[in-house]
Structures are given as C-alpha cells and as structure tokens.
Write an enzyme that holds these catalytic residues in place. Structure first.
Site, PDB file in Angstrom:
ATOM      1  N   THR A 200      24.818  23.617  53.842  1.00 45.80           N
ATOM      2  CA  THR A 200      24.954  22.150  53.744  1.00 45.80           C
ATOM      3  C   THR A 200      23.701  21.516  53.153  1.00 45.80           C
ATOM      4  OG1 THR A 200      26.414  22.145  55.652  1.00 45.80           O
ATOM      5  CG2 THR A 200      25.341  20.067  55.136  1.00 45.80           C
TER       6      THR A 200
ATOM      7  N   GLY B 285      20.969  25.292  61.483  1.00 43.61           N
ATOM      8  CA  GLY B 285      20.373  25.499  62.803  1.00 43.61           C
ATOM      9  C   GLY B 285      19.198  26.465  62.721  1.00 43.61           C
TER      10      GLY B 285
ATOM     11  N   GLU C 231      31.016  23.533  60.972  1.00 44.75           N
ATOM     12  CA  GLU C 231      31.960  24.587  60.609  1.00 44.75           C
ATOM     13  C   GLU C 231      33.214  24.014  59.985  1.00 44.75           C
ATOM     14  OE1 GLU C 231      29.933  27.478  61.520  1.00 44.75           O
ATOM     15  OE2 GLU C 231      30.932  27.506  59.595  1.00 44.75           O
TER      16      GLU C 231
HETATM   17  C1  LIG Z   1      30.961  27.352  74.443  1.00 42.85           C
HETATM   18  C2  LIG Z   1      30.109  27.342  73.162  1.00 42.85           C
HETATM   19  C3  LIG Z   1      29.861  25.956  72.614  1.00 42.85           C
HETATM   20  C4  LIG Z   1      28.897  25.946  71.535  1.00 42.85           C
HETATM   21  C5  LIG Z   1      29.533  26.238  70.156  1.00 42.85           C
HETATM   22  C6  LIG Z   1      28.625  26.984  69.331  1.00 42.85           C
HETATM   23  C7  LIG Z   1      28.989  27.124  67.874  1.00 42.85           C
HETATM   24  C8  LIG Z   1      28.154  26.211  67.050  1.00 42.85           C
HETATM   25  C9  LIG Z   1      28.146  26.606  65.592  1.00 42.85           C
HETATM   26  C10 LIG Z   1      27.366  25.624  64.765  1.00 42.85           C
HETATM   27  C11 LIG Z   1      27.066  26.192  63.422  1.00 42.85           C
HETATM   28  C12 LIG Z   1      27.573  25.318  62.335  1.00 42.85           C
HETATM   29  C13 LIG Z   1      27.357  25.982  60.998  1.00 42.85           C
HETATM   30  C14 LIG Z   1      27.934  25.217  59.863  1.00 42.85           C
HETATM   31  O1  LIG Z   1      28.379  24.097  59.986  1.00 42.85           O
HETATM   32  S1  LIG Z   1      27.935  26.095  58.436  1.00 42.85           S
HETATM   33  C15 LIG Z   1      28.572  24.991  57.262  1.00 42.85           C
HETATM   34  C16 LIG Z   1      30.055  24.730  57.456  1.00 42.85           C
HETATM   35  N1  LIG Z   1      30.550  24.084  56.296  1.00 42.85           N
HETATM   36  C17 LIG Z   1      31.851  24.041  56.008  1.00 42.85           C
HETATM   37  O2  LIG Z   1      32.706  24.440  56.777  1.00 42.85           O
HETATM   38  C18 LIG Z   1      32.194  23.486  54.659  1.00 42.85           C
HETATM   39  C19 LIG Z   1      33.631  23.028  54.611  1.00 42.85           C
HETATM   40  N2  LIG Z   1      34.107  23.039  53.239  1.00 42.85           N
HETATM   41  C20 LIG Z   1      34.787  24.116  52.739  1.00 42.85           C
HETATM   42  O3  LIG Z   1      35.017  25.106  53.385  1.00 42.85           O
HETATM   43  C21 LIG Z   1      35.277  24.003  51.319  1.00 42.85           C
HETATM   44  O4  LIG Z   1      34.510  23.098  50.596  1.00 42.85           O
HETATM   45  C22 LIG Z   1      36.754  23.562  51.264  1.00 42.85           C
HETATM   46  C23 LIG Z   1      37.597  24.636  51.857  1.00 42.85           C
HETATM   47  C24 LIG Z   1      36.947  22.260  52.000  1.00 42.85           C
HETATM   48  C25 LIG Z   1      37.145  23.338  49.838  1.00 42.85           C
HETATM   49  O5  LIG Z   1      36.667  24.425  49.111  1.00 42.85           O
HETATM   50  P1  LIG Z   1      36.913  24.477  47.557  1.00 42.85           P
HETATM   51  O6  LIG Z   1      36.710  23.116  46.982  1.00 42.85           O
HETATM   52  O7  LIG Z   1      36.130  25.593  46.990  1.00 42.85           O
HETATM   53  O8  LIG Z   1      38.431  24.912  47.508  1.00 42.85           O
HETATM   54  P2  LIG Z   1      39.649  24.054  46.994  1.00 42.85           P
HETATM   55  O9  LIG Z   1      39.948  22.936  47.948  1.00 42.85           O
HETATM   56  O10 LIG Z   1      39.473  23.721  45.555  1.00 42.85           O
HETATM   57  O11 LIG Z   1      40.788  25.161  47.073  1.00 42.85           O
HETATM   58  C26 LIG Z   1      41.078  25.601  48.354  1.00 42.85           C
HETATM   59  C27 LIG Z   1      41.503  27.026  48.120  1.00 42.85           C
HETATM   60  O12 LIG Z   1      40.475  27.837  48.614  1.00 42.85           O
HETATM   61  C28 LIG Z   1      40.957  28.554  49.719  1.00 42.85           C
HETATM   62  N3  LIG Z   1      39.902  28.599  50.725  1.00 42.85           N
HETATM   63  C29 LIG Z   1      39.086  27.597  51.058  1.00 42.85           C
HETATM   64  N4  LIG Z   1      38.258  27.996  52.024  1.00 42.85           N
HETATM   65  C30 LIG Z   1      38.582  29.276  52.300  1.00 42.85           C
HETATM   66  C31 LIG Z   1      38.096  30.242  53.217  1.00 42.85           C
HETATM   67  N5  LIG Z   1      37.117  29.961  54.093  1.00 42.85           N
HETATM   68  N6  LIG Z   1      38.645  31.464  53.233  1.00 42.85           N
HETATM   69  C32 LIG Z   1      39.653  31.754  52.370  1.00 42.85           C
HETATM   70  N7  LIG Z   1      40.177  30.890  51.487  1.00 42.85           N
HETATM   71  C33 LIG Z   1      39.635  29.664  51.456  1.00 42.85           C
HETATM   72  C34 LIG Z   1      42.120  27.755  50.230  1.00 42.85           C
HETATM   73  O13 LIG Z   1      43.016  28.567  50.968  1.00 42.85           O
HETATM   74  C35 LIG Z   1      42.739  27.296  48.934  1.00 42.85           C
HETATM   75  O14 LIG Z   1      43.450  28.384  48.384  1.00 42.85           O
HETATM   76  P3  LIG Z   1      44.661  28.070  47.340  1.00 42.85           P
HETATM   77  O15 LIG Z   1      45.493  27.004  47.957  1.00 42.85           O
HETATM   78  O16 LIG Z   1      43.999  27.602  46.080  1.00 42.85           O
HETATM   79  O17 LIG Z   1      45.349  29.398  47.214  1.00 42.85           O
HETATM   80  C1  LIG Z   2      25.373  20.275  65.110  1.00 43.72           C
HETATM   81  C2  LIG Z   2      25.533  20.660  63.654  1.00 43.72           C
HETATM   82  C3  LIG Z   2      25.122  21.916  63.235  1.00 43.72           C
HETATM   83  C4  LIG Z   2      25.243  22.281  61.902  1.00 43.72           C
HETATM   84  N1  LIG Z   2      24.766  23.506  61.509  1.00 43.72           N
HETATM   85  C5  LIG Z   2      24.855  23.836  60.206  1.00 43.72           C
HETATM   86  C6  LIG Z   2      24.336  25.090  59.767  1.00 43.72           C
HETATM   87  O1  LIG Z   2      23.797  25.864  60.561  1.00 43.72           O
HETATM   88  N2  LIG Z   2      24.406  25.398  58.446  1.00 43.72           N
HETATM   89  C7  LIG Z   2      24.991  24.552  57.537  1.00 43.72           C
HETATM   90  O2  LIG Z   2      25.044  24.880  56.349  1.00 43.72           O
HETATM   91  N3  LIG Z   2      25.518  23.354  57.924  1.00 43.72           N
HETATM   92  C8  LIG Z   2      25.454  22.986  59.238  1.00 43.72           C
HETATM   93  N4  LIG Z   2      25.968  21.781  59.646  1.00 43.72           N
HETATM   94  C9  LIG Z   2      26.528  20.862  58.652  1.00 43.72           C
HETATM   95  C10 LIG Z   2      28.037  20.763  58.772  1.00 43.72           C
HETATM   96  O3  LIG Z   2      28.621  21.964  58.406  1.00 43.72           O
HETATM   97  C11 LIG Z   2      28.529  19.620  57.892  1.00 43.72           C
HETATM   98  O4  LIG Z   2      28.027  18.422  58.414  1.00 43.72           O
HETATM   99  C12 LIG Z   2      30.047  19.585  57.877  1.00 43.72           C
HETATM  100  O5  LIG Z   2      30.513  20.635  57.073  1.00 43.72           O
HETATM  101  C13 LIG Z   2      30.610  18.247  57.383  1.00 43.72           C
HETATM  102  O6  LIG Z   2      30.169  17.996  56.089  1.00 43.72           O
HETATM  103  P1  LIG Z   2      29.525  16.560  55.748  1.00 43.72           P
HETATM  104  O7  LIG Z   2      28.439  16.324  56.702  1.00 43.72           O
HETATM  105  O8  LIG Z   2      29.250  16.555  54.298  1.00 43.72           O
HETATM  106  O9  LIG Z   2      30.676  15.527  56.076  1.00 43.72           O
HETATM  107  P2  LIG Z   2      31.519  14.697  54.995  1.00 43.72           P
HETATM  108  O10 LIG Z   2      32.459  15.598  54.309  1.00 43.72           O
HETATM  109  O11 LIG Z   2      30.587  13.869  54.185  1.00 43.72           O
HETATM  110  O12 LIG Z   2      32.379  13.785  55.995  1.00 43.72           O
HETATM  111  C14 LIG Z   2      32.328  12.378  55.971  1.00 43.72           C
HETATM  112  C15 LIG Z   2      33.746  11.847  56.001  1.00 43.72           C
HETATM  113  O13 LIG Z   2      34.361  12.148  54.756  1.00 43.72           O
HETATM  114  C16 LIG Z   2      35.668  12.662  54.983  1.00 43.72           C
HETATM  115  N5  LIG Z   2      36.055  13.565  53.893  1.00 43.72           N
HETATM  116  C17 LIG Z   2      35.260  14.403  53.205  1.00 43.72           C
HETATM  117  N6  LIG Z   2      35.960  15.105  52.313  1.00 43.72           N
HETATM  118  C18 LIG Z   2      37.261  14.715  52.452  1.00 43.72           C
HETATM  119  C19 LIG Z   2      38.478  15.088  51.825  1.00 43.72           C
HETATM  120  N7  LIG Z   2      38.526  16.014  50.851  1.00 43.72           N
HETATM  121  N8  LIG Z   2      39.618  14.486  52.246  1.00 43.72           N
HETATM  122  C20 LIG Z   2      39.586  13.558  53.230  1.00 43.72           C
HETATM  123  N9  LIG Z   2      38.463  13.153  53.857  1.00 43.72           N
HETATM  124  C21 LIG Z   2      37.309  13.734  53.464  1.00 43.72           C
HETATM  125  C22 LIG Z   2      35.530  13.425  56.290  1.00 43.72           C
HETATM  126  O14 LIG Z   2      36.819  13.564  56.923  1.00 43.72           O
HETATM  127  C23 LIG Z   2      34.604  12.519  57.094  1.00 43.72           C
HETATM  128  O15 LIG Z   2      35.392  11.549  57.760  1.00 43.72           O
HETATM  129  C24 LIG Z   2      25.837  21.383  60.974  1.00 43.72           C
HETATM  130  C25 LIG Z   2      26.275  20.129  61.399  1.00 43.72           C
HETATM  131  C26 LIG Z   2      26.126  19.757  62.733  1.00 43.72           C
HETATM  132  C27 LIG Z   2      26.595  18.392  63.174  1.00 43.72           C
END
Ligand SMILES: CCCCCCCCCCCCCC(=O)SCCNC(=O)CCNC(=O)[C@H](O)C(C)(C)COP(=O)(O)OP(=O)(O)OC[C@H]1O[C@@H](n2cnc3c(N)ncnc32)[C@H](O)[C@@H]1OP(=O)(O)O
Ligand SMILES: Cc1cc2nc3c(=O)[nH]c(=O)nc-3n(C[C@H](O)[C@H](O)[C@H](O)COP(=O)(O)OP(=O)(O)OC[C@H]3O[C@@H](n4cnc5c(N)ncnc54)[C@H](O)[C@@H]3O)c2cc1C
Length: 649
Positions: free
Chosen positions: A138, A177, A416
């Site tokens: 991020t 983190g 996530e």
């Molecule tokens: C009890 C314990 C409590 C505590 C809890 C502790 C835990 C705490 C942890 C905290 C730590 C926090 C750590 C953090 O926060 S780490 C950072 C986390 N960040 C994210 O999750 C970023 C979210 N954004 C994305 O994943 C991508 O930008 C998305 C997916 C939104 C769009 O992406 P993009 O613009 O490139 O794609 P597209 O929209 O053109 O096309 C979508 C196409 O891609 C396929 N696709 C997309 N993604 C996947 C995938 N993953 N595997 C397989 N395929 C995937 C999808 O099926 C589709 O396929 P098709 O339809 O074309 O066939």
């Molecule tokens: C506690 C915590 C720990 C984290 N740890 C990590 C880490 O270890 N590593 C790391 O890389 N990241 C980490 N992150 C970052 C986190 O993964 C991002 O904040 C998260 O993926 C959301 O992205 P953003 O902040 O850009 O939100 P944005 O996408 O900017 O969200 C803002 C608003 O825009 C809307 N929006 C965005 N895109 C769309 C769309 N396509 N359609 C409709 N609405 C949309 C969302 O729904 C939301 O309401 C952490 C975040 C937190 C809070």
C-alpha cells in the site's frame, strides 16, 4: 465463583466439554491449544492489566518484549512459524505483535513466489529471524488499486540490478505493519520496468535498515505513521525509496522472469499472499465475535437490573430484548467458525494445485475468499459493538475488554482488501458464473439450475425448523437478487452503456446480490457442517436451536428481501418471528454454557465483565484503582482546580 454463574452452569442441558472438543476439532486439539496458551499466559511479560495506563511508546516496547518471549518460546519448543501451533499462539496474542507481518506475509510471500534458489537463500534467514521483514504494498495514494501503485523497480541491464524508487509523495509506502521501527527488510510491490516497458506489479526484496545498528540505509526514509484506532503495539510505517539499488536476484521470480521478461501464467498469482490472509480473517471473525459474546453473556447473567415482576431484580439476560441482541451473536460466531473451516479446506486444496502448476483455481478462491472476508468481518465488527452496548456503562470501560477486540478488529473492514472492493470482486466472479452456470463452483451450484419461481411451502412454526426449507429460502433470496441485477446490467448495456459503466451504475444492486449470496453460503455450510458432525443428542439439540436461530434471525433481519423475492409472504415472516422467540427461550438455559464452550482463558479476554468466575464488581474496582490518576489522593493538578474554585465569575 459468583453464585449466578454457578447456577447457570448447573442448569445446562449438555456437556460443555463435548462442545469444546467439537469446536476445537478433537480432544487432542483442545489439550494442545490449552498447553500452548498456558506457556504464553504464565509468562508475566504477557501481563496486560495496565494496558491502557501506559504510553504508545511503552505499548510498542511491551510489544517487542512479548515478541522476544514468544520467539524464545517457539525456539524452546521447536514451534515453526508456519505451524498450526504458532497460528494458535498468534491468535492468543491477537497478533498484536510488531513482527507479525514478518510471519503472516513476509515469509509466506517468499515461500509462495520465490524460486527454489531464492527460498533456500531467504527463508532460513527469515525463519531464524536473522532478518525481519514486512509486506510493503500500500502507498499513500493507493491501497486498493494495485495496478495504480507508483513505486518503480527499473531493471539496469548493465549492472544486473533493479533501481527501486518512490517517484512521488503518493508513491511512499504507507501502512505496512512493522515498517516504522521494527523491520529491516520488506517485500516491496513495485511496477517492473525493463527495456523501457512496464510489466506491472511484481515483488522485490529490499533491505531497509542496517543489520549492525538498525539505522536506515542510504536512500531510505522510514518511520511510524502515528497513532491509529488500534494495533497500538504495531508500528505501521511509511517508506520512501530514493533510487535504491538491489541485486537482480531480489525480484521474486517463481512465476516471472525480469531480464527478457517472461510473464507469470496468471498475473494475479502475485496477489496470493493477500488471499491467504483473507482466508484466515474468516476464522478470526469467529474468534473475535465469540470472545465478545462470552464477555456479554457472562456479564448479562451476573448483572441484575430493574424488575420484570415487582420486587424481583432479574439478571438482564432474562430480558427478551437482551437475548434478542446476544444470542444471534453466539450463533453467528459458530456459523463463522464453520465458514472458516471451509475456507481453510478450500485454500489448502487450491494451494496444492498451484504448487502442481495448475493456477486456474485461484480465481475461484479469490472470488470466494474476498466475499466471505468482507461478509464475516463486516458482520463481526457490528456484532462486537452490539455485545458492548448490551453491557451498559461498564461495557464502555476499558476494563470490559471490548476495546482491545474492537479497536484491532475495526481495521479488518479495511486491511487485506477494503470490504466494498472485496464484495465487488466476489460479485465479479459470481456474475461470471451466473452467465456461465456450467463453470459455477460447488459454492454457486444453485446457479446451474433453471431459475423456476418457487413458493415457500411453510404453514407452521415447525416448518421453519427444517434446515432444507431454510437453506432454500436463502437460496431463493440470493437468486432473486442476482437475476434482477443481471437483468438490470443487461438492460444498461443493451441501451448502449459500456460494461464498466453499467457495472458501476448497478453496483449497489450488485452489492446486495453478493451479500445475499454470502449469507446463503454461510447458512448452508453451517447446517451441512452440523449434519456431518457426530455429537450426543443433548448437544445436537442445542446446536440445532442455535443454527435455526442464525437462519431465522437472518430472515427477520432481511425480511424485505425475502418478501420482495416473492418466495415468502407476510404470514410466513410472522412464523419466523414466532420461531425466533421460541428459540431464544430454548437457548436461554444454555447461554452461559455455550460461551463457556468457546473456552477462552481469562487472560485472553482480559475482562472484568467476562471472567469465568463472574466476580465482576471486585474486578472493576481493582482495575479502577490502577488508574494513574489514583496514584495520589489529591492529584498534582489540584493547583489549577484550586484557582478555579477560588476564582470569582
Ligand atoms: C483474532 C485475530 C485478530 C487480528 C487479525 C490479524 C490480521 C491482521 C492483518 C493485517 C495485515 C494487513 C495487510 C494488508 O492490508 S496488505 C495490503 C492489502 N491490500 C489489498 O488487499 C489490495 C486490494 N486490491 C486488490 O486486491 C486489487 O487491486 C483488486 C483485486 C481490487 C483489483 O485488482 P486488479 O485491478 O489487478 O484486477 P481487475 O479488477 O482488473 O481484475 C480482477 C481480476 O483479477 C482477479 N484477481 C484479483 N485479485 C486476485 C487474487 N488475489 N487472486 C486471484 N485472482 C485475483 C479477479 O478474479 C479478476 O479475474 P477475471 O474476472 O479478470 O478473470
Ligand atoms: C490496520 C491496518 C494495517 C495495514 N497493514 C498493511 C500492510 O501490512 N501492508 C500493506 O501493504 N497495507 C496495509 N494496510 C493498508 C490496507 O491494505 C489498505 O488501506 C486497504 O487495502 C484499503 O485501501 P485504501 O486505503 O486505498 O482504501 P481506498 O480504496 O482508498 O478506500 C476508500 C473508499 O473508496 C472506495 N473504493 C475504492 N475503490 C473502489 C471501487 N473500485 N469500487 C467502489 N468503491 C471503491 C472504498 O470502498 C472506500 O469506501 C493496512 C491498513 C490498516 C488499516
């Protein structure tokens, strides 16, 4: 032991130990979990009673002390970071440790995306904690839209190096983190440029701090992003790279090669680590909600307040409204427990296929995990707050234990994968399967059949005690949403709108559709899981009542959907509501015993309201005395107070 809780436990109609083992998987699993917890909780460093009386710096320092103790424990007991034992220990610390990104994302990314040679080099260093890494994806300007990330990794053919650079302020890594002060390495997500062409996001191992004195290396600007809602022990950080050079070998190349670029078979394979955490978060949602329910139910059994009948001050758990708030939370926690088990089974299956080189299933895994992550975290966050409010004033005190769960768990709607975005990703997969039903996976098999209109043949309250009729109700609700939305999308494109604009225009309906689908899946999986489990009939009676409550409560909560689908009528909704009241009454006698079966150690709950012995008021008073303000009878700031008292208005 406080008398009310004793009485509650004596009234239970089932064997708590049987349910503890069922939820843990087996008696051996229970034993192992408790053994691990005892090692952790018997260590004074994991003290937490002054958690809210110390500064952020002390909290962070305490986090590092706990990390040290946890690591020493793992070394003594030979517990590997990728083991189930470590996962249990991590949950018991609520993963609040500054190094947990090292374990849950840095190591898994290398393991999942490194070549054999890269794994041989980096994994021993990471597993022996010779290096500490985070997952830096991020940026200040982008978290969701990965293709929009700006960090660049430009391949310099002459030196066989990558130049990693943050070209703009918005390209600074932000949030990872442990990035601020703890980690000396990171896996960095960056746009790969080679021979002037951009090949999209790839992962690069970058050293950030010296292994000698931990000082930032040349070209590295790094620090903590400041206080946040929760995760106070975690130094989420910022990072700016100024043309930092890394060896060619530092790009993770299991699926892609940089020089003479060879693309990955599926570019989304680079997103694999995120999927694995989303899968874990489904089970985490169950743990968090089960913990909050335990606190609220135990407290509600001890807290006596006002009167139902004159002269009798009952436990607030006797109020039907209190049961209506809390018993669905217990049911949801158990439903998500089984959904988490399902997610882990699917994940392990797909992982083994990926390691055999079959990448096709990653889209299905993404579609399912993204939807359930959003659905279970949204629902459990709301559920924790319902539990807190059900505890009145003392629920608002840090002594209740709710804040720690709530403040850390709130982030799960964002980290996530921001939940709306995750829902829409899951919906993208769902509507693809709707358009090509033959490709629909087991979780969407209902899309394969012709959508013939059905009526719910429910005439009495007994009919809403039948798993099959309830599963059909949720299936028809989902189908009705999906088909009407699909029709809307078709009309929009038919009248000239392009697919992306039509998708955006219909995105609110799409959101409702995917949520209905997830709800259907959770109900179906819950009931099918119970059918497959062996248990005594007293326990089955209790578990059936709880599962029926989950489903009937879900119908009542979304009655409009069920009526709109034409599948149910108002009379039937009233039957559902009557069933809910009957189930609340049935569950009441076992409420405390059910949360006892979640089997949380008091030192995990850290709650004056939810302790096993129910000794609420003495614990509250003991906790209050810890307040720093009570160090002296008259606080040193009295000098200001005196002026106020003596001043003339
Ligand atoms: C009890 C314990 C409590 C505590 C809890 C502790 C835990 C705490 C942890 C905290 C730590 C926090 C750590 C953090 O926060 S780490 C950072 C986390 N960040 C994210 O999750 C970023 C979210 N954004 C994305 O994943 C991508 O930008 C998305 C997916 C939104 C769009 O992406 P993009 O613009 O490139 O794609 P597209 O929209 O053109 O096309 C979508 C196409 O891609 C396929 N696709 C997309 N993604 C996947 C995938 N993953 N595997 C397989 N395929 C995937 C999808 O099926 C589709 O396929 P098709 O339809 O074309 O066939
Ligand atoms: C506690 C915590 C720990 C984290 N740890 C990590 C880490 O270890 N590593 C790391 O890389 N990241 C980490 N992150 C970052 C986190 O993964 C991002 O904040 C998260 O993926 C959301 O992205 P953003 O902040 O850009 O939100 P944005 O996408 O900017 O969200 C803002 C608003 O825009 C809307 N929006 C965005 N895109 C769309 C769309 N396509 N359609 C409709 N609405 C949309 C969302 O729904 C939301 O309401 C952490 C975040 C937190 C809070």
């Amino acid at each position: 032991m406080d008398a009310p809780l004793l009485k509650e436990r004596e009234r239970a109609t089932f064997n708590v130990t049987e349910l503890i083992h069922l939820l843990n998987g087996s008696e051996e699993e229970t034993k192992r979990r408790k053994e691990l917890e005892s090692w952790l909780y018997n260590n004074p460093v994991f003290r937490q009673d002054d958690r809210y009386q110390i500064s952020r710096e002390e909290v962070y320092e305490r986090g590092l002390q706990k990390t040290r103790e946890l690591v020493n424990l793992c070394r003594r007991k030979n517990i590997k970071f990728d083991s189930l034992d470590f996962a249990r220990l991590n949950i018991s610390t609520l993963e609040e440790l500054p190094f947990f990104l090292h374990v849950i994302m840095f190591i898994p990314t290398i393991r999942g995306q490194g070549t054999e040679e890269q794994k041989r080099k980096w994994l021993p260093l990471a597993e022996d904690l010779k290096i500490l890494g985070t997952y830096a994806q991020t940026e200040l300007g982008h978290g969701t839209f990965l293709r929009g990330l700006e960090t660049k990794a430009t391949y310099d053919v002459s030196s066989r190096e990558f130049i990693v650079n943050s070209p703009t302020i918005t390209s600074m890594k932000w949030w990872p983190g442990g990035l601020g002060k703890t980690c000396n390495y990171a896996v960095i997500a960056a746009q790969l440029y080679t021979k002037g062409k951009c090949y999209g996001i790839h992962m690069f191992i970058v050293q950030l701090r010296s292994l000698e004195d931990h000082k930032p290396l040349p070209g590295v600007t790094i620090g903590d992003i400041g206080n946040k809602y929760g995760f106070h022990t975690v130094d989420n950080g910022f990072l700016r790279l100024d043309n930092v050079r890394i060896p060619y070998e530092n790009m993770l190349m299991r699926y892609a090669k940089a020089c003479d670029y060879i693309p990955p078979v599926n570019p989304k394979i680079n997103y694999g680590t995120m999927t694995s955490i989303r899968v874990d978060l489904v089970k985490d949602a169950s743990v968090i909600l089960a913990a909050a329910s335990t606190i609220a139910i135990r407290y509600s059994a001890v807290r006596h307040q006002t009167e139902i009948r004159p002269g009798e001050e009952p436990p607030v758990l006797d109020y039907i409204t209190q049961q209506f708030k809390l018993f669905p939370q217990i049911a949801t926690a158990i439903a998500f427990h089984f959904a988490g088990d399902y997610m882990h089974r699917i994940y392990d299956k797909v992982q083994s296929e990926i390691f055999d080189g079959h990448l096709s299933a990653i889209t299905e895994l993404h579609g399912i995990s993204a939807g359930l992550k959003a659905f279970t975290t949204d629902t459990s966050i709301a559920g924790v707050e319902i539990c807190r409010r059900a505890c009145g004033g003392h629920g608002y005190s840090n002594a209740s234990g709710f804040q720690r769960f709530y403040e850390n768990w709130l982030g799960s709607a964002t980290y996530e994968g921001e939940n709306t975005v995750m829902y829409l990703q899951a919906a993208r997969y769902l509507f693809k399967c709707y358009d090509n039903p033959k490709e629909a996976p087991e979780t969407m098999s209902y899309l394969r059949y012709p959508q013939n209109k059905m009526e719910w043949n429910v005439k009495s309250a007994d009919d809403v005690s039948n798993y099959a009729t309830l599963i059909t109700a949720f299936e028809q609700r989902a189908l009705s949403k999906i088909s009407s939305t699909a029709k809307k999308l078709k009309n929009l494109t038919h009248y000239g709108m392009n697919r992306n604009d039509a998708w955006n225009a219909a995105s609110v309906d799409i959101l409702h559709s995917i949520k209905a689908h997830c709800h259907y899946f959770i109900v179906k999986n819950y009931m099918q899981s119970l059918n497959h489990l062996k248990m005594s009939s007293p326990l089955r009676q209790v578990m059936t009542a709880v599962a029926l409550l989950y489903a009937n409560y879900g119908i009542d909560e979304h009655a409009g959907d069920f009526l709109e689908s034409g599948f149910m009528n108002g009379k039937q909704i009233n039957l559902v509501r009557a069933k809910i009241l009957q189930l609340l009454k049935e569950i009441r006698v076992n409420a405390v015993a059910i949360v006892d079966s979640f089997d949380f150690d008091d030192r995990f709950l850290r709650s004056a309201l939810g302790a096993y012995d129910g000794n609420v008021y003495n614990r509250l008073f003991k906790w209050a005395k810890l307040s720093p303000l009570n160090k002296t009878e008259v606080h040193s700031s009295y000098k200001y107070l005196r002026r106020i008292l003596q001043s003339k208005l």
